[in-house]
Design an enzyme around this catalytic site. Structure first.
Site, short mmCIF file in Angstrom:
data_model
loop_
_atom_site.label_atom_id
_atom_site.label_comp_id
_atom_site.label_asym_id
_atom_site.label_seq_id
_atom_site.Cartn_x
_atom_site.Cartn_y
_atom_site.Cartn_z
N GLU A 116 7.54 -0.82 3.92
CA GLU A 116 7.18 0.05 5.03
C GLU A 116 6.58 -0.73 6.20
OE1 GLU A 116 7.85 3.16 5.08
OE2 GLU A 116 7.94 3.93 3.02
N HIS A 140 -0.85 4.26 3.39
CA HIS A 140 0.11 5.23 2.85
C HIS A 140 -0.07 5.34 1.35
CE1 HIS A 140 3.64 7.36 1.67
NE2 HIS A 140 4.23 6.31 1.14
N HIS A 142 0.32 8.34 -2.30
CA HIS A 142 1.02 9.48 -2.88
C HIS A 142 0.05 10.43 -3.59
CE1 HIS A 142 4.69 6.55 -3.29
NE2 HIS A 142 4.46 6.90 -2.03
#
Length: 276
Positions: A116, A140, A142
């Site tokens: 990313e 980032h 989850h």
């Protein structure tokens, strides 16, 4: 100074481990980058190598030309950042055109920065401009409750912001500009990077539908705290929806938010304060 003795690297490692401990990073999921300060680069310069191959970023970020970033590695596990940082992380230099990078430290067993990396750099460029250089962290992860909500709430900034604001009084104070939402897209590509960077012009949080969350902040504590607050609010909402079937007996009303904004000195966009 050695990189591993520097405070910025200790903070980077702790944040990666904190995310792992929260359960936000299954397998090699998630990524973290940090835009280093000039004095931090100088402090560790003797521990860096400048003979690495320049490689294409995959996008152009002229606003980051000459900057240095700490990044987790592609395919690396957050749970290993604290245990083996030289293998799991990299310090990368951006060239003077903002189109290439080279690894100056880390990834001792090979590899490259997070897949990313283009998304992170595009958003670093946006947030650097929008905050006059104050924001330095892009994260980032989850978080499960936030992801679960992308299957049941409308995928709009208004729906996610208002619902999550209502779950805890601190939320409008912690993320007063609201939350942006990106519909499902293939991760790691240019399309999701562009869509996220557009949202980051006005928000510090973007939710990637059926995937995870993307946050920007000034430092490690603020950025981790931002994601932690959003995910805790999402957890409360999941419980409320599970208990009530979606019908709340009482909640925070639009005028309540307006009074909160006055007392805490924040500006809450009226587009989130609609009557339901």
């Amino acid at each position: 100074m050695k990189v591993l003795d520097a405070e910025f690297m200790k903070g980077f490692m702790r944040m990666a481990d904190d995310g792992w401990q929260q359960g936000w990073h299954e397998r090699n999921g998630g990524n973290l980058t940090y835009r280093m300060k000039a004095e931090e680069v100088e402090a560790v310069r003797e521990d860096l190598s400048f003979d690495g191959e320049w490689k294409e970023i995959g996008t152009s970020v002229p606003g980051l030309a000459g900057e240095f970033f700490v990044s987790t590695g592609s395919g690396k596990y957050m749970r290993n950042v604290m245990r083996a940082p030289e293998d799991s992380c990299a310090i990368c230099e951006i060239d003077e055109a903002g189109e290439k990078y080279r690894v100056c430290w880390g990834l001792v067993n090979g590899g490259r920065p997070t897949s990313e990396f283009p998304s992170h750099l595009m958003n670093h460029e946006v947030k650097k401009a929008a905050t006059n250089g104050a924001h330095r962290v892009i994260y980032h992860a989850h978080p499960a409750n936030t992801i679960a909500l992308t299957f049941v709430l409308p995928l709009t900034d208004e729906a996610f912001t208002r619902e999550l604001w209502e779950m805890a009084t601190e939320c409008p104070v912690v993320f007063p500009s609201g939350i942006g939402v990106v519909p499902w897209m293939v991760p790691g590509g240019r399309d999701i990077a562009v869509a996220t960077s557009e949202l980051m012009k006005q928000y510090d949080v973007a939710i990637w539908a059926h995937h995870g969350m993307f946050c920007s902040g000034e430092d490690f504590d603020l950025t981790f705290g931002l994601m932690h607050t959003v995910e805790k609010s999402a957890e409360i909402l999941v419980k409320v929806l599970s208990i009530t079937g979606g019908t709340k007996r009482q909640t925070i009303q639009p005028d309540d938010f307006r009074h909160l904004a006055v007392d805490f000195g924040v500006t809450l966009p009226e587009k989130f304060l609609y009557e339901k």
